[in-house]
Design a protein around this motif. Structure first.
Motif, PDB file in Angstrom:
ATOM      1  N   PRO A   1      36.000   7.180  32.764  1.00  0.00           N
ATOM      2  CA  PRO A   1      34.605   6.773  32.555  1.00  0.00           C
ATOM      3  C   PRO A   1      33.685   7.562  33.483  1.00  0.00           C
ATOM      4  O   PRO A   1      34.035   7.860  34.624  1.00  0.00           O
ATOM      5  N   ASN A   2      32.505   7.904  32.965  1.00  0.00           N
ATOM      6  CA  ASN A   2      31.584   8.739  33.731  1.00  0.00           C
ATOM      7  C   ASN A   2      30.191   8.111  33.728  1.00  0.00           C
ATOM      8  O   ASN A   2      29.427   8.295  32.779  1.00  0.00           O
ATOM      9  N   PRO A   3      29.846   7.379  34.799  1.00  0.00           N
ATOM     10  CA  PRO A   3      28.532   6.731  34.873  1.00  0.00           C
ATOM     11  C   PRO A   3      27.369   7.725  34.794  1.00  0.00           C
ATOM     12  O   PRO A   3      26.332   7.407  34.219  1.00  0.00           O
ATOM     13  N   ALA A   4      27.544   8.919  35.349  1.00  0.00           N
ATOM     14  CA  ALA A   4      26.476   9.923  35.274  1.00  0.00           C
ATOM     15  C   ALA A   4      26.250  10.360  33.826  1.00  0.00           C
ATOM     16  O   ALA A   4      25.108  10.590  33.405  1.00  0.00           O
ATOM     17  N   LEU A   5      27.319  10.456  33.047  1.00  0.00           N
ATOM     18  CA  LEU A   5      27.188  10.786  31.633  1.00  0.00           C
ATOM     19  C   LEU A   5      26.509   9.638  30.889  1.00  0.00           C
ATOM     20  O   LEU A   5      25.648   9.877  30.035  1.00  0.00           O
ATOM     21  N   ALA A   6      26.866   8.411  31.221  1.00  0.00           N
ATOM     22  CA  ALA A   6      26.207   7.254  30.594  1.00  0.00           C
ATOM     23  C   ALA A   6      24.708   7.288  30.875  1.00  0.00           C
ATOM     24  O   ALA A   6      23.893   7.028  29.978  1.00  0.00           O
ATOM     25  N   ALA A   7      24.330   7.628  32.107  1.00  0.00           N
ATOM     26  CA  ALA A   7      22.915   7.724  32.464  1.00  0.00           C
ATOM     27  C   ALA A   7      22.239   8.854  31.695  1.00  0.00           C
ATOM     28  O   ALA A   7      21.099   8.713  31.232  1.00  0.00           O
ATOM     29  N   LEU A   8      22.934   9.975  31.524  1.00  0.00           N
ATOM     30  CA  LEU A   8      22.384  11.093  30.747  1.00  0.00           C
ATOM     31  C   LEU A   8      22.170  10.667  29.298  1.00  0.00           C
ATOM     32  O   LEU A   8      21.131  10.960  28.705  1.00  0.00           O
ATOM     33  N   HIS A   9      23.153   9.975  28.716  1.00  0.00           N
ATOM     34  CA  HIS A   9      23.003   9.468  27.344  1.00  0.00           C
ATOM     35  C   HIS A   9      21.767   8.573  27.245  1.00  0.00           C
ATOM     36  O   HIS A   9      20.955   8.721  26.320  1.00  0.00           O
ATOM     37  N   ALA A  10      21.624   7.651  28.199  1.00  0.00           N
ATOM     38  CA  ALA A  10      20.492   6.713  28.166  1.00  0.00           C
ATOM     39  C   ALA A  10      19.166   7.463  28.289  1.00  0.00           C
ATOM     40  O   ALA A  10      18.217   7.188  27.536  1.00  0.00           O
ATOM     41  N   ALA A  11      19.103   8.414  29.201  1.00  0.00           N
ATOM     42  CA  ALA A  11      17.863   9.179  29.398  1.00  0.00           C
ATOM     43  C   ALA A  11      17.509  10.003  28.172  1.00  0.00           C
ATOM     44  O   ALA A  11      16.325  10.178  27.849  1.00  0.00           O
ATOM     45  N   ALA A  12      18.529  10.491  27.461  1.00  0.00           N
ATOM     46  CA  ALA A  12      18.301  11.309  26.267  1.00  0.00           C
ATOM     47  C   ALA A  12      18.122  10.455  25.012  1.00  0.00           C
ATOM     48  O   ALA A  12      17.794  10.979  23.945  1.00  0.00           O
ATOM     49  N   GLY A  13      18.374   9.145  25.112  1.00  0.00           N
ATOM     50  CA  GLY A  13      18.244   8.266  23.959  1.00  0.00           C
ATOM     51  C   GLY A  13      19.329   8.488  22.919  1.00  0.00           C
ATOM     52  O   GLY A  13      19.085   8.357  21.720  1.00  0.00           O
ATOM     53  N   VAL A  14      20.547   8.817  23.374  1.00  0.00           N
ATOM     54  CA  VAL A  14      21.669   9.058  22.468  1.00  0.00           C
ATOM     55  C   VAL A  14      22.840   8.172  22.875  1.00  0.00           C
ATOM     56  O   VAL A  14      22.865   7.626  23.976  1.00  0.00           O
ATOM     57  N   ASP A  15      23.830   8.066  21.990  1.00  0.00           N
ATOM     58  CA  ASP A  15      25.008   7.270  22.327  1.00  0.00           C
ATOM     59  C   ASP A  15      26.292   8.086  22.290  1.00  0.00           C
ATOM     60  O   ASP A  15      27.389   7.534  22.273  1.00  0.00           O
ATOM     61  N   CYS A  16      26.147   9.428  22.283  1.00  0.00           N
ATOM     62  CA  CYS A  16      27.328  10.283  22.276  1.00  0.00           C
ATOM     63  C   CYS A  16      26.941  11.686  22.736  1.00  0.00           C
ATOM     64  O   CYS A  16      25.750  12.022  22.806  1.00  0.00           O
TER      65      CYS A  16
END
Length: 146
Positions: free
Chosen positions: A38-53
């Motif tokens: 799991p990568n919390p920084a990637l999750a944050a990037l997804h959230a900031a970009a408004g994407v889920d993948c």
């Protein structure tokens, strides 16, 4: 996590190298993806970009055969970025680098919002054995293409 390992025509040693590789994302907030972690920084990037993948993808060294002509990798990579741009997708520079095996790092992109099906299609079109894809859980998965 690994998709398709049991049915793959890819040498198991190559699959293991893919699993061990560090997928470095450069961008404004650098991060490293590791398959199955799991990568919390990637999750944050997804959230900031408004994407889920997202997908980590390259056009370098088709079928894991090191290119004798370095310019050929650059030409394929430029074609990939043009295609991604035409699809309206953002590309964040990256590099896939195994920590110990001496294989040269491969210039790559993290593409926020790239669906699994689209990642598979692009990887296949550019002669790749695999792509790294992450869904809403932000856990990078090795997706085998052969």
């Amino acid at each position: 996590m690994l998709s398709g390992a049991g049915n793959s025509s890819i040498d198991p040693k190559i699959i293991q190298a893919y699993r061990e590789t560090h997928y470095h994302v450069r961008g404004a907030t650098p991060l490293t993806l590791n398959v199955g972690e799991p990568n919390p920084a990637l999750a944050a990037l997804h959230a900031a970009a408004g994407v889920d993948c997202s997908a980590f993808i390259t056009a370098w060294n088709p079928f894991s055969q090191q290119e004798d002509d370095p310019a050929a990798n650059a030409v394929r990579q430029q074609a990939l970025v043009r295609e991604l741009t035409q699809l309206g997708l953002r590309c964040i520079d990256g590099i896939g680098q195994h920590p110990t095996n001496g294989w040269d790092g491969e210039e790559s992109f993290l593409v926020p919002g790239l669906s699994l099906d689209a990642a598979r299609a692009l990887g296949a079109r550019y002669g790749q054995n695999a792509v790294v894809w992450s869904g809403a859980d932000a856990v990078p998965q090795l997706i085998l293409l052969r």
